[in-house]
Each structure stands twice: as C-alpha cells, then as structure tokens.
Design a protein around this motif. Structure first.
Motif, short mmCIF file in Angstrom:
data_model
loop_
_atom_site.label_atom_id
_atom_site.label_comp_id
_atom_site.label_asym_id
_atom_site.label_seq_id
_atom_site.Cartn_x
_atom_site.Cartn_y
_atom_site.Cartn_z
N THR A 1 0.79 -1.54 -0.04
CA THR A 1 -0.03 -0.27 -0.18
C THR A 1 0.55 1.12 0.02
OG1 THR A 1 -1.96 -1.63 0.84
CG2 THR A 1 -1.95 1.33 0.87
N THR A 2 1.67 1.42 0.85
CA THR A 2 2.52 2.40 0.80
C THR A 2 3.64 2.00 0.14
OG1 THR A 2 3.97 2.01 2.75
CG2 THR A 2 1.71 2.79 3.57
N GLY A 3 3.97 1.67 -0.49
CA GLY A 3 5.42 0.92 -0.54
C GLY A 3 6.70 1.21 -0.03
N LEU A 4 6.30 1.35 1.47
CA LEU A 4 7.52 1.46 2.41
C LEU A 4 7.78 -0.27 2.86
CD1 LEU A 4 6.65 4.73 4.71
CD2 LEU A 4 8.28 4.51 2.63
N LEU A 5 9.37 0.26 3.37
CA LEU A 5 9.72 -1.43 3.52
C LEU A 5 8.91 -1.07 5.21
CD1 LEU A 5 13.38 -1.61 2.07
CD2 LEU A 5 11.10 -2.94 1.31
N GLN A 6 9.12 -2.62 5.44
CA GLN A 6 8.74 -2.68 7.32
C GLN A 6 8.10 -3.95 7.22
OE1 GLN A 6 4.83 -0.71 7.43
NE2 GLN A 6 3.35 -2.79 6.26
N ASN A 7 8.59 -4.89 8.97
CA ASN A 7 8.81 -6.05 9.44
C ASN A 7 7.62 -6.31 9.62
OD1 ASN A 7 11.72 -5.82 9.42
ND2 ASN A 7 11.59 -4.97 11.54
N GLN A 8 6.83 -7.51 8.74
CA GLN A 8 5.45 -7.79 8.85
C GLN A 8 5.47 -9.66 8.20
OE1 GLN A 8 3.65 -6.38 5.49
NE2 GLN A 8 4.76 -6.90 3.70
N THR A 9 4.70 -10.32 8.42
CA THR A 9 4.86 -11.74 8.52
C THR A 9 3.66 -11.89 6.98
OG1 THR A 9 5.35 -12.08 10.32
CG2 THR A 9 4.52 -13.91 9.15
N THR A 10 4.35 -12.41 6.14
CA THR A 10 3.53 -13.18 4.88
C THR A 10 3.64 -14.96 5.20
OG1 THR A 10 5.26 -12.64 3.10
CG2 THR A 10 3.94 -11.07 3.54
N GLN A 11 2.22 -15.09 4.77
CA GLN A 11 2.54 -16.96 4.51
C GLN A 11 1.40 -17.19 2.95
OE1 GLN A 11 -0.09 -19.19 8.17
NE2 GLN A 11 -0.20 -17.65 8.83
N PHE A 12 2.03 -18.09 2.45
CA PHE A 12 1.79 -18.84 1.35
C PHE A 12 1.35 -20.32 1.13
CE2 PHE A 12 3.93 -14.52 0.50
CZ PHE A 12 3.36 -14.12 -0.16
N THR A 13 0.41 -20.44 0.65
CA THR A 13 0.30 -22.14 0.61
C THR A 13 -0.03 -22.38 -1.21
OG1 THR A 13 -0.82 -22.60 2.22
CG2 THR A 13 -1.34 -24.46 1.06
N SER A 14 0.76 -23.64 -1.01
CA SER A 14 1.17 -23.80 -3.16
C SER A 14 0.92 -25.79 -2.71
CB SER A 14 2.47 -23.74 -3.45
OG SER A 14 3.62 -24.48 -2.70
N ALA A 15 0.06 -26.21 -4.00
CA ALA A 15 -0.24 -27.08 -4.30
C ALA A 15 0.38 -27.95 -5.65
CB ALA A 15 -1.79 -28.10 -3.61
N GLY A 16 0.52 -29.04 -5.80
CA GLY A 16 0.41 -29.96 -7.81
C GLY A 16 0.80 -30.69 -7.45
N ALA A 17 0.17 -31.34 -8.43
CA ALA A 17 -0.04 -32.84 -8.53
C ALA A 17 0.90 -33.19 -10.45
CB ALA A 17 -0.89 -33.26 -8.99
N ASN A 18 1.45 -34.29 -10.68
CA ASN A 18 2.33 -34.25 -11.31
C ASN A 18 2.55 -36.04 -11.94
OD1 ASN A 18 3.85 -32.35 -12.29
ND2 ASN A 18 4.76 -33.04 -10.33
N VAL A 19 1.29 -36.41 -13.08
CA VAL A 19 1.76 -37.60 -13.77
C VAL A 19 2.52 -37.60 -14.46
CG1 VAL A 19 -0.25 -39.33 -14.99
CG2 VAL A 19 -0.76 -37.06 -13.03
N GLY A 20 3.16 -39.16 -14.71
CA GLY A 20 4.04 -39.37 -16.19
C GLY A 20 3.93 -40.81 -17.25
N ILE A 21 4.07 -41.17 -17.94
CA ILE A 21 3.79 -42.14 -18.54
C ILE A 21 4.63 -42.91 -19.39
CG2 ILE A 21 1.91 -41.46 -19.47
CD1 ILE A 21 0.61 -44.70 -19.57
N ASP A 22 5.32 -43.82 -19.16
CA ASP A 22 6.11 -43.98 -20.74
C ASP A 22 5.02 -44.74 -21.44
OD1 ASP A 22 8.40 -43.83 -19.33
OD2 ASP A 22 8.38 -45.80 -18.40
N ILE A 23 5.46 -43.78 -23.31
CA ILE A 23 4.75 -44.62 -23.88
C ILE A 23 5.54 -45.25 -25.21
CG2 ILE A 23 3.80 -43.54 -26.05
CD1 ILE A 23 2.96 -40.64 -24.69
N TYR A 24 6.61 -44.95 -25.12
CA TYR A 24 7.34 -45.91 -25.37
C TYR A 24 9.12 -45.85 -25.09
CZ TYR A 24 10.36 -48.11 -28.90
OH TYR A 24 11.59 -49.11 -30.49
N ARG A 25 9.35 -47.50 -24.80
CA ARG A 25 11.06 -46.85 -24.06
C ARG A 25 11.86 -47.83 -24.77
NH1 ARG A 25 11.54 -44.45 -19.22
NH2 ARG A 25 13.72 -45.29 -18.27
N GLY A 26 11.78 -48.35 -25.96
CA GLY A 26 12.03 -49.53 -26.66
C GLY A 26 12.40 -50.73 -26.22
N LEU A 27 10.87 -50.88 -26.12
CA LEU A 27 9.92 -52.40 -26.04
C LEU A 27 10.92 -52.94 -23.90
CD1 LEU A 27 10.25 -53.97 -28.86
CD2 LEU A 27 8.19 -53.08 -27.95
#
Length: 456
Positions: A84-110
């Motif tokens: 808001t003010t653009g000034l530096l001040q001591n404060q505490t912020t919190q963040f939450t992140s989540a994710g998921a990854n899926v992988g599958i072999d389509i071809y792998r030299g048999l």
C-alpha cells in the motif's frame, strides 16, 4: 477326591500320549515329507520364489503411470515492502502452494515388455530351483534313512554273534571240564566274547549317530526318541536295470530339473540382451502437471481509475486456489546420442552372459549324460557285488558250520574256529552293506528316469 481323580486321569492320558510319541517309528515317506516341509534350505529357496513374484509386480508397475503430489506452506518473516505504502517494514506473510504431476511411458525401446517377460521367466526358474532343492533334500534323507537301516541290521548281526559266542563259551567250559579241549581254547573264546561285546557297543553307537544325523536333517528338535521302521524289504520294483543308459538319458533330458533350470537361465540371458539393446532407442514420455497457490497477506484495493486506495482482506482459500490454478501437459522425447559407451558396454556384457548360459546348457547336458551312464554302471556293479556277497555268505556259513562241528569234537583249535567265525561275521556285514548300497544306487537311477523317490 474329584480333583485327585481328574489329575490322575490327566496324568495317565499325558503319559500315554508321550509313550505313543516316543514309540512312533518313521517311514521313508514320512521322513521325506517332513523334511520338505521343515528343511531350512527349502524355506530359503521358497523365499527366493516370493522375491521373483515381487520382481514381477515391479515389472507390471513399469506400465502404469506415475503420480506424485506435493504441497507446501511457508512463512516469510522480516523486512518486506508494504504493497500500500511502498515502504519497507517488518511483517509476516504466508503462502500455500500445491501441485500434482502425472507421467507415463509411451515408448521405451520395449524395455518394459522385455523386463516383464524376464520376470515371468525368473518365476519359472525359482520354481525349478525349489523343486531341485526338494529333490536334493529327498535324496539326502533317503541316503541317511538307508544308513540307519543298515546300522540297525548290523547291530542285530553283532548281537546274534555275541549270543552264539556266549553259548559257545558255556559249552566250551563243559568241554574243558571233561578234557575234550585245552583250557587255552577257552581263554581264546572268552577273548572273542569280549571282542563281540565291544563290537555290539560300537554298532549301537554308530546306529545312534546315524539316527541323530537323520533327525537333524529333518530339523527335529526331539531327536532322542527318534526311530525308523525296519523296511528291510525295499526292492527294485520298477526293474530300472532293464532299461538302457541311452533311454534313461533321454528321459532325464525331459524330466531333470537341472536341464530345465539351465534352459530357463538361457532364456533369461536372451531377455537381458534385448533389454540392454532397448537403451539404444529413443524414449517417449507423456506428462501432465497441475499447480495452484494461496496467499494469506492483504491485497491492494484499486479505485475505478486504477490507483491503490488501500488494502482489503485476501479472498477465501478455495477462491484463490481456483483462480490461481495452472495446468501443463505434453510429451517428452529423449534420444540417446552419447553416454560414455555405457549402453554399448551393457549390451556387450549381456551378450557375454548369454554365451556363458549357452555353454552352461551344453555342459549340463554333458554332465547329465555322464551322471546317467555312471549311475547305471554303479547300480549294475552294486547288484553284482550284492549277489556275489550273498554267495560268499552262503559259503562262509557252510565253512563255519563245518568248523563248529570239528571244534565241538576237538579236531580244531579255538584260534582257527574264531577265524572262521570272524569271516562269517564279515560276510554278513558285507551282505548288508552291498544290499543298501544297491538300493540307494537304484533309487538314484530311478530318479534320473523320472520316477519320484516317494509316491504321493
């Protein structure tokens, strides 16, 4: 009074059960079955079979997609810029992140397909190894069982000779009194009785040791009362010696586990070569990724003109999670160009192992042929030796009877009579030894022919 009667009945029942357990005599079939169920080596081989099944599950898992989820929550504490003010001040912020990854072999030299085929072959090889271990244990049990039977009959022979010599000693005392034989002959017979008594003690100890060896092979804890039945009528019921060594060898090629193990290992080595060659080919993988984030810090409030007029509380958790979500998907192609000759070396190493497996199959066939022909010759020779020992026993028995008649009338001294008796005892022991040697070698020959050691 009722308690005493009940206690007495329990004591009688327990005593009867204990006496029945101690008087139990094991047959060859019971010994083999018990050993197969309790032998430590067999149990270890069974665990190898379970390991092969686990490896197959892992090979099947290579065909399935991989799914990994992640989540994090962080606190930022310290000097931060106020939005808001653009000034530096001591404060505490919190963040939450989540994710998921899926992988599958389509071809792998048999490689996945060949790995699954290899896992199936490994299961077959493990089963063959288990059967081989069971067969080896069964043969060891049969050999130990026949050794116990031999020692039991040998003890009977020694006791019979002791009884005969004790009677002869009593008769010789009477002959000495009437002056038919000199007193020196009586002393010789007394020494013979003492020697026979020693032979009985030695034979009894040998029998006890052979029983202990068989009991330990069966993994029995209570081996002090262990005993086997007197199966002295074991014969060559299958007339295996009427077959030719060539026929037995051809039958062994079809039924012997060692040959099946060698050929299965050859197939496994071939699959290893195909798996190694598959690393030369490109791999294609499909992927999908999802992620989102949530912030707990106040967010700036904007006017209609776009200027910051203050702050406002952050949006609800699930609203932020839905607004900030992102997705990505696609395919990844990987082409091996140069990897320090590692793939090439793996292929060459697999080819060397394949050649070793081919040689192992040839060597196994040669060993099997040699073992079959040797077993046939041994069984044939054991039969001839047994028949010769029976003829020799008949002759020794006749010679002993004649010597006894001469000794009884004073025409033979005690030393020569004892020599005749010792030769008779040796002939009886030789008949027993060659008999059980012949039986065991017949069992080995039947084993090569595919006849099971015991009938299920």
């Amino acid at each position: 009074m009722k308690k005493r009667i009940l206690l007495s009945l329990i004591t009688v029942v327990v005593g009867c059960v204990t006496m029945q357990a101690q008087s139990k005599k094991w047959t060859l079939e019971e010994c083999v079955q018990y050993a197969i169920q309790n032998n430590i080596s067999i149990k270890q081989t069974e665990l190898d079979s379970k390991t092969a099944l686990i490896d197959k599950k892992g090979a099947i898992g290579n065909f399935l997609p991989s799914l990994n989820a992640s989540a994090s929550h962080s606190w930022n504490i310290g000097l931060n810029q106020d939005i808001t003010t653009g000034l530096l001040q001591n404060q505490t912020t919190q963040f939450t992140s989540a994710g998921a990854n899926v992988g599958i072999d389509i071809y792998r030299g048999l490689q996945n397909q060949n790995t699954l085929r290899k896992a199936n072959l490994s299961i077959v090889a493990a089963k063959y190894q288990l059967i081989k271990m069971q067969e080896d244990v069964a043969l060891n049990v049969a050999n130990a069982f026949l050794q116990v039977l031999f020692n039991k009959e040998n003890l009977k022979v020694q006791k019979e000779q002791l009884g005969i010599n004790q009677k002869q000693f009593s008769r010789s005392e009477e002959l000495v009194k009437v002056g038919s034989i000199p007193r020196g002959d009586l002393l010789d017979i007394k020494a013979t009785v003492a020697l026979n008594n020693q032979n009985v003690i030695v034979a009894d100890n040998v029998l006890l040791i052979s029983k202990l060896s068989l009991a330990q092979l069966l993994q029995l804890k209570d081996f002090e009362s262990f005993d086997v039945v007197d199966e002295t009528d074991i014969k060559d019921e299958n007339n295996i010696l009427s077959e030719t060594p060539g026929v037995i060898y051809q039958k062994a090629l079809e039924s012997k586990i060692e040959s099946k193990i060698a050929r299965t290992n050859l197939e496994i080595a071939q699959k290893n070569v195909e798996i190694a060659k598959g690393a030369f080919q490109p791999t294609l993988q499909g992927f999908y990724s999802f992620n989102s984030r949530v912030s707990y810090a106040d967010v700036p409030a904007f006017s209609n003109t776009g200027t910051i007029i203050g702050t406002k509380s952050p949006a609800p958790f699930f609203d932020q999670f839905n607004d900030n979500k992102g997705q990505s998907f696609g395919a990844q192609l990987s082409i091996p160009v140069f990897n320090g000759f590692s793939v090439r070396n793996n292929v060459e190493r697999s080819k060397v192992n394949l050649e070793k497996s081919k040689i192992a199959v040839e060597q196994q066939d040669l060993d099997l042929q040699r073992n079959v022909f040797t077993a046939f010759a041994d069984a044939k020779g054991a039969l001839n030796t047994y028949e010769s020992s029976v003829v020799a026993l008949e002759a020794r028995q006749g010679a002993y009877d004649y010597a006894k008649e001469k000794f009884d009338v004073g025409l033979m001294n005690a030393f020569d009579f004892n020599q005749s008796q010792a030769l008779l005892t040796n002939a009886q022991s030789e008949v027993l030894r060659t008999k059980y040697d012949y039986i065991f070698k017949i069992k080995i020959l039947e084993f090569y022919f595919g006849i099971p050691l015991i009938k299920n």
